[in-house]
Design an enzyme around this catalytic site. Structure first.
Site, PDB file in Angstrom:
ATOM      1  N   GLY A  69      37.445  45.223  42.502  1.00 39.13           N
ATOM      2  CA  GLY A  69      36.823  43.909  42.439  1.00 39.13           C
ATOM      3  C   GLY A  69      37.668  42.799  41.844  1.00 39.13           C
ATOM      4  CD  GLN A  70      41.120  45.039  39.835  1.00 42.55           C
ATOM      5  OE1 GLN A  70      40.360  45.394  40.735  1.00 42.55           O
ATOM      6  NE2 GLN A  70      42.042  45.824  39.308  1.00 42.55           N
ATOM      7  CD  GLU A  71      40.476  34.906  41.238  1.00 42.71           C
ATOM      8  OE1 GLU A  71      40.816  35.054  40.048  1.00 42.71           O
ATOM      9  OE2 GLU A  71      40.172  33.819  41.740  1.00 42.71           O
ATOM     10  CG  LEU A  73      42.361  44.500  44.360  1.00 35.39           C
ATOM     11  CD1 LEU A  73      41.758  45.700  43.633  1.00 35.39           C
ATOM     12  CD2 LEU A  73      43.460  44.961  45.308  1.00 35.39           C
TER      13      LEU A  73
END
Ligand code: G3D
Ligand code: MG
Length: 179
Positions: A69-71, A73
């Site tokens: 969920g990191q920005e 990705l």
């Protein structure tokens, strides 16, 4: 002959339903998947990949993709969309600041051609934390009542204890019969 028939039967009856688990980093996606795998009512196959697991609930097979969920990705989420039947959106109910980003990502997904037929389960996670938003607050903020073209369901949960997770899975299982 009997064996071949049994294999065909199981192939057609135990069709796999593709699920993607999305949400911002730290929302609790991996913890939820881990709880599914630990849960006694759920049978699992050995790990397929680092972030894909098969779980079986009452003969219904779900292939679950835990997507980072990191920005950096988030822009690649759409490479996972094809053939997805269920989206599990995990929301950190304590993260008021970033709920707007979750909302943006939710509506971006719902508008995507490959997710036209997908049903959405929203987990309002971390309900054990003091001062967290309730599922009703999140429902309002995400304006879920405006979603008419996708089946959706919101479920409060605590991934640490597993509370609420089965209810969410039950909703998904009940939807598979409707297709
Ligand atoms: P992600 O996969 O969505 O990025 P994780 O999120 O599953 O890695 O969880 C992020 C952190 O939140 C973890 O804490 C995890 O233990 C915690 N967490 C997940 N679900 C809950 C919950 O229901 N309640 C509480 N209180 N915490 C939760 P750490 O400290 O390991 O980073
Ligand atoms: Mg994770």
């Amino acid at each position: 002959m009997g064996l071949i028939f049994a294999k065909l039967w199981s192939f057609f009856c135990n069709q796999e339903h593709k699920v993607i688990i999305v949400g911002l980093d730290n929302a609790g996606k991996t913890t939820i998947l881990y709880q599914f795998l630990m849960n006694e009512v759920v049978h699992t196959s050995p790990t397929i990949g680092s972030n894909v697991e098969e779980i079986v609930v009452k003969k219904t097979h779900f292939l679950m993709w835990d997507i980072g969920g990191q920005e950096s990705l988030r822009s690649s989420w759409n490479t996972y969309y094809s053939n997805t039947e269920f989206i599990i959106l995990v929301v950190d109910s304590t993260d008021r600041e970033r709920l707007a980003i979750s909302k943006e990502e939710l509506y971006r997904m719902l508008a995507h051609e490959d997710l036209r037929k997908a049903a959405v389960l929203i987990f309002a996670n971390k309900q054990d934390m003091k001062g967290c938003m309730s599922a009703a607050e999140i429902y309002k903020y995400l304006t879920l009542s405006s979603i008419k073209d996708h089946p959706w369901h919101i479920q409060s949960c605590c991934a640490l204890t597993g509370e609420g997770l089965c209810r969410g899975l039950e909703w998904m299982t009940s939807r598979t019969g409707l297709r």
